[in-house]
Design a protein around this motif. Structure first.
Motif, PDB file in Angstrom:
ATOM      1  N   ASP A 145      12.658  51.669  53.927  1.00 38.83           N
ATOM      2  CA  ASP A 145      13.566  52.813  53.960  1.00 38.83           C
ATOM      3  C   ASP A 145      13.255  53.742  55.128  1.00 38.83           C
ATOM      4  O   ASP A 145      12.103  53.876  55.537  1.00 38.83           O
ATOM      5  N   THR A 187      11.587  47.936  43.394  1.00 36.47           N
ATOM      6  CA  THR A 187      11.067  46.821  42.595  1.00 36.47           C
ATOM      7  C   THR A 187       9.584  46.622  42.921  1.00 36.47           C
ATOM      8  O   THR A 187       8.758  46.411  42.037  1.00 36.47           O
ATOM      9  N   ARG A 244      20.565  46.045  45.293  1.00 35.90           N
ATOM     10  CA  ARG A 244      20.026  45.613  46.582  1.00 35.90           C
ATOM     11  C   ARG A 244      20.503  44.231  46.946  1.00 35.90           C
ATOM     12  O   ARG A 244      20.297  43.299  46.179  1.00 35.90           O
ATOM     13  N   ASP A 293      15.350  63.355  40.937  1.00 31.34           N
ATOM     14  CA  ASP A 293      15.856  62.297  41.819  1.00 31.34           C
ATOM     15  C   ASP A 293      14.644  61.445  42.163  1.00 31.34           C
ATOM     16  O   ASP A 293      13.748  61.865  42.884  1.00 31.34           O
ATOM     17  N   THR A 294      14.596  60.241  41.595  1.00 30.40           N
ATOM     18  CA  THR A 294      13.377  59.436  41.661  1.00 30.40           C
ATOM     19  C   THR A 294      13.504  58.317  42.690  1.00 30.40           C
ATOM     20  O   THR A 294      14.359  57.448  42.567  1.00 30.40           O
TER      21      THR A 294
HETATM   22  C1  WTA Z   1      16.847  52.735  47.231  1.00 28.06           C
HETATM   23  C2  WTA Z   1      15.387  50.496  42.423  1.00 28.06           C
HETATM   24  C3  WTA Z   1      17.279  57.086  47.769  1.00 28.06           C
HETATM   25  C4  WTA Z   1      15.907  52.586  48.412  1.00 28.06           C
HETATM   26  C5  WTA Z   1      14.446  51.424  41.662  1.00 28.06           C
HETATM   27  C6  WTA Z   1      14.905  51.564  47.923  1.00 28.06           C
HETATM   28  C7  WTA Z   1      16.702  55.171  46.672  1.00 28.06           C
HETATM   29  C8  WTA Z   1      15.775  50.658  47.081  1.00 28.06           C
HETATM   30  C9  WTA Z   1      16.269  55.927  45.559  1.00 28.06           C
HETATM   31  C10 WTA Z   1      15.009  49.944  46.022  1.00 28.06           C
HETATM   32  C11 WTA Z   1      16.409  57.357  45.616  1.00 28.06           C
HETATM   33  C12 WTA Z   1      15.925  53.822  45.161  1.00 28.06           C
HETATM   34  N1  WTA Z   1      16.913  57.880  46.744  1.00 28.06           N
HETATM   35  N2  WTA Z   1      17.193  55.768  47.771  1.00 28.06           N
HETATM   36  N3  WTA Z   1      16.091  58.153  44.597  1.00 28.06           N
HETATM   37  N4  WTA Z   1      15.797  55.064  44.641  1.00 28.06           N
HETATM   38  N5  WTA Z   1      16.485  53.876  46.383  1.00 28.06           N
HETATM   39  O1  WTA Z   1      14.218  47.535  44.386  1.00 28.06           O
HETATM   40  O2  WTA Z   1      16.629  52.098  49.514  1.00 28.06           O
HETATM   41  O3  WTA Z   1      16.473  47.811  43.271  1.00 28.06           O
HETATM   42  O4  WTA Z   1      14.272  50.860  48.960  1.00 28.06           O
HETATM   43  O5  WTA Z   1      14.649  49.494  43.031  1.00 28.06           O
HETATM   44  O6  WTA Z   1      16.749  51.529  46.497  1.00 28.06           O
HETATM   45  O7  WTA Z   1      15.872  49.205  45.198  1.00 28.06           O
HETATM   46  P1  WTA Z   1      15.313  48.422  43.950  1.00 28.06           P
END
Ligand code: WTA
Length: 658
Positions: free
Chosen positions: A516, A427, A542, A422-423
């Motif tokens: 977050d 961005t 997002r 779970d990564t």
């Molecule tokens: C959320 C996507 C929980 C988080 C790669 C972050 C996650 C936003 C997780 C970024 C995860 C991403 N567990 N929340 N494994 N991965 N998020 O910029 O709120 O589209 O701030 O990047 O997605 O979204 P972005």
């Protein structure tokens, strides 16, 4: 779902299950066991310059080595690997071909209608060189920004790499965004060319991309754009503007395959990618050459630990950062085979993903919690029809994953034997920041576990003080890392304020605030709780509430709008808009539909509100600030709790409750 499995899910929620890496996983892993992870963490912490310097020399090819590793003399503006010269397209292509891997498959592509293309590293290098020469022919030079508005076809990856090859930063705009959104992004970045396609296939329909480009450019509204390169994909009829528009299939194949990679400075821009923040327009997140390349390279290696013969598939779209880092740059930099799929599961083919895994014998599968929740809802009968035994590792990204979905994923898709990574990342971070390493870190359903080596993550309160175990707070990163964004395009002040000055410095140093909320358990594991700003996460996409509000308010009938997220079983969050109308406007069904369509036109279908509620006024404080907390509770159908004494007009709440 059977009653049996729902009983199991409940027990999972009550107990804290831990899944240790199996002996088999540990034995085949490059990073074996917790002690080795801990050792890496310690060396990164005790001497970050040495740690990253060695990693960069080992992970990337350098035309000229760098003089310094990190220059942090002007925080938050970091410079990594100054003095070095490298090229991302060289790292992704030439070096593998030079090492005798030219015949290895780089990309396996499948179109939604079912065509399959396999492209070797040698072929990909040739295509990239031809495309790079074509870009030069239409006047693109080092430093010029090129916008991409593409379906999921191999040419999207080819175009990105061709831009990187000649040092023209790309700005990929997700093909689902509207022409309005495309226009804003083109103008913000002053793109000189656009690479697009006539259209793409999605859910058995054609998405007309070239038409959208034409409307974005109409009436000279994007004066910076000089040319448009068009891939033929759907063969639908499109209009062509001579002197501006070029067919890819006419221009590219005619070019030479000789195009040496430009020697780029480490800090030269690689790309700009727009993402939503809590205020204002989407921000152009800037990533540069060496640091981003290294971060995509290392994180891909650490987390997915792909072996030479293995096949890896990430289901994202290249329009998002996940597609940039984990369809294109991470896998190709490592010389892996990456799968690109144009389609999505759809009523006519609900088992599309599993069918792909079976046919291409995919070993590593990386997708979003939303997709998993949707599969879970349609039942295990569908995946059970397919042979998924090739799978060895599963990953998730984009949103918090609920333990039920995690367990289902492990059980039904992973046959109870594949580790799940779970990564957590963004961005802005360029690549993964918090994630299990499959052979080293025991997993817990719903937790992204621990930060990668070199990443100092912490949870603090508004004063910047660490919070206690299991207490929620703001997730921050305390030390710069190679893949970090460098600035907001055209607005360094916004970069400083939104990310580095939102929270007070800790021990005198600026800290990166991710937006977050999270908590840490007794083992130091991170549990991401979701955004604490006005960003909502719909199916892993997002969206800024402000953007949707501005779109609504731009409609003639709307006076004011407030948008909030509401919990949704599948999408994570659904969009609810509270709208007040201009006098004389009628709140009827037609207006409701009009407003939803209007938002799709302004931003794209992903931003279309699920629910619109008309009201005579919005709940505001005496200083005029909309009290979103109240709206969120109302949208979720919860009781409005907490202090409402600052409300300017108490009657508003009663009206909204109706
Ligand atoms: C959320 C996507 C929980 C988080 C790669 C972050 C996650 C936003 C997780 C970024 C995860 C991403 N567990 N929340 N494994 N991965 N998020 O910029 O709120 O589209 O701030 O990047 O997605 O979204 P972005």
């Amino acid at each position: 779902m059977s009653s049996d499995s729902s009983a199991k899910i409940e027990t999972v929620l009550q107990e804290e299950r831990v899944f240790n890496p199996s002996d088999e996983t540990i034995n085949r892993a490059s990073i074996k066991g917790f002690a080795q992870y801990q050792k890496m963490v310690n060396s990164a912490k005790s001497d970050p310059q040495k740690f990253w310097g060695e990693a960069a020399l080992e992970g990337l090819h350098w035309f000229k080595p760098f003089n310094t590793v990190l220059d942090w003399t002007d925080p938050p503006f970091a410079r990594w690997f100054d003095g070095g010269k490298t090229n991302v397209s060289y790292n992704c292509l030439d070096r593998h071909v030079k090492q005798g891997k030219g015949e290895k498959i780089a990309i396996i592509w499948e179109g939604e209608p079912g065509e399959v293309r396999k492209i070797t590293y040698k072929q990909l290098l040739e295509q990239v060189c031809r495309t790079a020469n074509a870009l030069k022919e239409i006047g693109i030079k080092k430093g010029d920004l090129v916008a991409l508005y593409m379906p999921m076809v191999p040419e999207a990856a080819v175009a990105m790499l061709a831009c990187a090859r000649i040092g023209a930063p790309h700005s990929v705009v997700f093909g689902g965004f509207s022409s309005e959104a495309l226009r804003d992004r083109i103008n913000d970045g002053q793109a000189k060319a656009i690479i697009t396609a006539d259209g793409g296939f999605r859910k058995d329909k054609i998405i007309s991309l070239k038409n959208a480009v034409d409307s974005a450019l109409s009436g000279n509204s994007c004066p910076s754009v000089e040319s448009v390169l068009v891939v033929k994909r759907t063969s639908e009829s499109i209009s062509f503007s001579p002197g501006r528009d070029y067919w890819w299939h006419e221009l590219v194949p005619a070019q030479s395959i000789d195009c040496p990679a430009e020697e780029m400075d480490s800090e030269d821009r690689l790309f700009v990618l727009y993402t939503s923040g809590s205020t204002g327009k989407p921000k152009g997140v800037v990533h540069t050459t060496a640091g981003y390349n290294l971060w995509a390279h290392m994180t891909f290696q650490w987390i997915f630990d792909v072996r030479e013969e293995e096949i890896y598939w990430c289901t994202a779209d290249v329009g998002w950062i996940t597609g940039h880092s984990y369809i294109v740059y991470g896998p190709l930099s490592n010389g892996s085979t990456t799968v690109m799929y144009e389609g999505v599961p759809r009523p006519s083919n609900p088992g599309a993903f599993w069918d792909l895994i079976e046919r291409h014998k995919i070993n590593i599968f990386y997708t979003a919690p939303t997709a998993i929740r949707a599969f879970m809802k349609s039942g295990r009968d569908i995946p059970d029809k397919y042979n998924l035994k090739s799978l060895r590792l599963l990953g998730t990204v984009g949103e918090p994953i609920n333990p039920e979905a995690w367990i289902w994923y492990r059980d039904v898709i992973g046959g109870n034997s594949c580790p799940i990574v779970d990564t957590w990342w963004q961005t802005e971070t360029g690549g993964v920041m918090i994630s299990p390493l499959p052979g080293a870190i025991p997993t817990k359903p719903g937790s992204a576990t621990l930060p990668l080596p070199g990443i100092e993550a912490e949870i603090v309160n508004a004063e910047g003080k660490s919070v206690d175990v299991n207490q929620g707070g703001y997730l921050v990163i305390k030390h710069p890392w190679p893949g970090m964004m460098r600035t907001v395009h055209g607005n360094p002040q916004r970069f400083r304020e939104s990310y580095w000055e939102y929270l007070p410095p800790i021990n005198g140093s600026l800290v990166y605030f991710a937006g977050d909320g999270a908590r840490r358990d007794k083992d130091g594991y991170f549990w991401i709780m979701g955004r604490v700003d006005d960003v909502i996460n719909v199916s892993g996409h997002r969206l800024g509430t402000m953007e949707i509000e501005s779109a609504l308010v731009s409609h003639n009938s709307v006076a004011e709008a407030a948008v909030v997220g509401k919990p949704d079983d599948i999408k994570g969050e659904a969009i609810v808009a509270f709208v007040t109308l201009e006098s004389g406007a009628n709140h009827n069904e037609k207006l409701l539909t009009d407003l939803k369509v209007h938002v799709s036109t302004e931003i794209g279908a992903i931003a279309r509100p699920d629910e619109i509620r008309f009201t005579n006024s919005l709940p505001k404080t005496r200083s005029g600030k909309i009290m979103r907390r109240l709206l969120r509770a109302l949208a979720a159908g919860e009781e409005v709790k907490g202090d409402t004494s600052t409300l300017e007009d108490r009657n508003v709440l009663d009206e909204l409750r109706k």
